[in-house]
Design an enzyme around this catalytic site. Structure first.
Site, short mmCIF file in Angstrom:
data_model
loop_
_atom_site.label_atom_id
_atom_site.label_comp_id
_atom_site.label_asym_id
_atom_site.label_seq_id
_atom_site.Cartn_x
_atom_site.Cartn_y
_atom_site.Cartn_z
CB CYS A 114 -8.24 -2.10 -3.71
SG CYS A 114 -6.70 -2.55 -2.88
CG HIS A 254 -9.43 1.28 -1.36
ND1 HIS A 254 -9.40 0.21 -0.36
CD2 HIS A 254 -8.21 1.36 -2.12
CE1 HIS A 254 -8.18 -0.31 -0.50
NE2 HIS A 254 -7.60 0.06 -1.90
CG ASN A 284 -4.78 -1.15 0.97
OD1 ASN A 284 -5.85 -1.70 0.85
ND2 ASN A 284 -4.31 -0.66 -0.34
N1 ACO Z 1 10.31 4.60 4.00
C1 ACO Z 1 10.95 5.42 3.50
N2 ACO Z 1 11.31 6.13 2.59
C2 ACO Z 1 10.51 5.30 1.56
C3 ACO Z 1 9.57 4.46 1.76
C4 ACO Z 1 9.47 3.91 3.01
N3 ACO Z 1 8.67 3.10 3.62
N4 ACO Z 1 9.29 3.66 0.58
C5 ACO Z 1 9.57 4.48 -0.32
N5 ACO Z 1 10.51 5.42 0.15
C6 ACO Z 1 11.63 6.06 -0.81
C7 ACO Z 1 11.43 5.86 -2.16
O1 ACO Z 1 12.64 4.97 -2.37
C8 ACO Z 1 11.86 7.26 -2.76
O2 ACO Z 1 13.24 7.33 -2.57
P1 ACO Z 1 14.23 8.15 -3.95
O3 ACO Z 1 13.42 9.46 -4.01
O4 ACO Z 1 15.63 8.21 -3.41
O5 ACO Z 1 13.98 7.16 -5.01
C9 ACO Z 1 11.05 8.10 -1.98
O6 ACO Z 1 10.79 7.45 -0.84
C10 ACO Z 1 9.99 8.61 -2.66
O7 ACO Z 1 9.21 7.72 -3.35
P2 ACO Z 1 7.79 7.72 -3.99
O8 ACO Z 1 7.51 6.23 -4.53
O9 ACO Z 1 7.94 8.97 -4.99
O10 ACO Z 1 6.86 8.17 -2.54
P3 ACO Z 1 5.39 8.59 -2.91
O11 ACO Z 1 5.11 10.00 -2.38
O12 ACO Z 1 4.84 8.16 -4.18
O13 ACO Z 1 4.82 7.25 -1.91
C11 ACO Z 1 3.75 5.68 -1.85
C12 ACO Z 1 5.09 6.08 -2.04
C13 ACO Z 1 2.97 5.78 -0.50
C14 ACO Z 1 3.52 3.89 -2.29
C15 ACO Z 1 2.54 5.99 -2.89
O14 ACO Z 1 3.25 6.04 -4.21
C16 ACO Z 1 1.27 5.44 -3.14
O15 ACO Z 1 0.39 5.48 -2.03
N6 ACO Z 1 1.08 4.62 -4.17
C17 ACO Z 1 -0.42 3.95 -4.48
C18 ACO Z 1 -0.50 2.84 -3.47
C19 ACO Z 1 -1.91 2.31 -3.77
O16 ACO Z 1 -2.93 3.02 -3.45
N7 ACO Z 1 -2.04 1.08 -4.29
C20 ACO Z 1 -3.35 0.74 -4.83
C21 ACO Z 1 -4.21 -0.31 -3.64
S1 ACO Z 1 -3.40 -1.84 -3.26
C22 ACO Z 1 -4.46 -3.02 -4.30
O17 ACO Z 1 -4.78 -2.85 -5.08
C23 ACO Z 1 -4.00 -4.39 -3.53
#
Ligand code: ACO
Length: 344
Positions: A114, A254, A284
């Site tokens: 990214c 980003h 994204n």
């Molecule tokens: N729908 C419903 N529930 C979900 C989903 C979904 N799509 N995805 C995850 N959950 C659940 C998880 O299983 C978890 O359940 P649990 O508590 O029973 O274990 C709960 O939701 C909370 O999960 P978290 O991972 O704590 O959720 P978070 O608030 O961190 O959000 C997310 C997840 C959106 C992926 C976030 O962590 C994020 O944005 N991370 C960074 C992603 C990113 O920016 N990547 C870099 C760029 S990509 C690149 O470089 C190619």
């Protein structure tokens, strides 16, 4: 002093939309969860089997050139930032060169996830500032749907397909790419990667069965890293250049997660009307997010505006760039822009 200025912006978005309601039918998720955790409502998907990253890159590049009244033979260098190349080799830049008829250009692909577009801007700026090249096309293009596991709810809701392109030219009035702070921290590679298909894990039935050709992400770990690193580096480039929040017309982040963007904007002291955010519509799109923002806000940008671009991604890679914008409104053909400047 010669700086590299962005002089035109192009884009490509596939027509097909994948909405949060569509994901409710595909995996165990809800529109409410996706919107509140990420800010995303829909993303674009390039469904055609015979079209991929290069196809989108060419569309975006052609638009950027056309707006500037230029064509392939005017281009000196082509840089394609991507993590989803059509194939390992030759580089996507080669097919872009052929499609544009860029007969005197050389080009290469840049892999920085990214952060690819921000790393590419700095690379392009160095090439132009060296005095050896004039017109550099920088394209961010990713067909993320090609490496997304649509049974994995933790990653599949995040990504979309798109391309954005900018043309960079030498500029002597002080506007252009002023400064960049770029970083890589390889210790974090396992949190965000695609394990299969490369020389470490060449494709086998086993790598496919183990879904190693899809994005693997430990979202929580990446989030914790990004939320600090992203804000820190944007603040660092401001501080290094003596910019206060009042000096910054737009922050161009980003688009990975609305909450990460909001945290960085707060740290920079910027209200939401000075932050470019289109994550709700496109998700994204990896290397394409920043040029897509520039495309969407091009009409609002004015000559001499200070803007700060920032990105983070797999690697880890991250960086921020300070740009003094070089033109007002949408890009003009070179001859028209010169005539307008002469009139004042
Ligand atoms: N729908 C419903 N529930 C979900 C989903 C979904 N799509 N995805 C995850 N959950 C659940 C998880 O299983 C978890 O359940 P649990 O508590 O029973 O274990 C709960 O939701 C909370 O999960 P978290 O991972 O704590 O959720 P978070 O608030 O961190 O959000 C997310 C997840 C959106 C992926 C976030 O962590 C994020 O944005 N991370 C960074 C992603 C990113 O920016 N990547 C870099 C760029 S990509 C690149 O470089 C190619």
């Amino acid at each position: 002093m010669i700086r590299a200025a962005i002089t035109s912006v192009g884009h490509f978005l596939p027509e097909e939309r994948l909405t949060n309601a569509d994901f409710e039918q595909m995996v165990d998720t809800t529109d409410e969860w996706i919107r509140s955790r990420t800010g995303i409502r829909e993303r674009r998907i390039l469904r055609d089997k015979d079209k991929a990253t290069t196809y989108m890159a060419i569309k975006a590049a052609k638009e950027a050139l056309k707006k500037r009244g230029m064509s392939g033979p005017d281009v000196d260098v082509i840089i394609v930032a991507t993590v989803t190349p059509d194939m390992f080799f030759p580089a996507n830049a080669c097919q872009v060169q052929a499609a544009l008829g860029a007969t005197k250009a050389w080009g290469f692909d840049l892999s920085a996830a990214c952060s690819g577009f921000v790393f590419g801007l700095s690379t392009a700026a160095c090439l132009i500032e060296s005095g050896r090249y004039r017109n550099v096309l920088l394209i961010g293009s990713d067909k993320m749907s090609s490496i997304t596991d649509y049974t994995d709810r933790e990653t599949c809701v995040l990504f979309g397909d798109a391309a954005g392109a900018v043309l960079l030219e030498p500029n002597a009035d002080g506007n252009g790419i002023v400064d960049s702070v770029l970083r890589t921290k390889g210790e974090g590679w396992e949190a965000l990667c695609m394990l299969g298909g490369g020389s470490l894990n060449p494709p086998t039935h086993q790598t496919v069965d183990r879904k190693m050709h899809y994005i693997h992400q430990d979202g929580r770990t990446v989030f914790r890293f990004a939320v600090n690193a992203f804000a820190d580096i944007a603040a660092e480039v401001m501080q290094r250049n003596g910019l206060t929040s009042d000096d910054v017309r737009f922050f161009v982040p980003h688009q990975a997660n609305q909450r990460i963007i909001d945290a960085a904007a707060r740290r920079m002291g910027l209200a939401s009307d000075r932050v470019m955010i289109n994550i709700s519509r496109y998700g994204n799109t990896t290397a394409a997010t920043i040029p897509l923002c520039l495309y969407d806000w091009e009409h609002a940008l004015r000559k001499d505006d200070n803007i700060v671009l920032a990105a983070f991604g797999g690697g880890y890679t991250w960086g921020a760039t300070y740009v003094r914008w070089a033109y007002t409104g949408v890009a003009q053909p070179r001859a028209t822009a010169r005539a307008m400047e002469a009139v004042g």
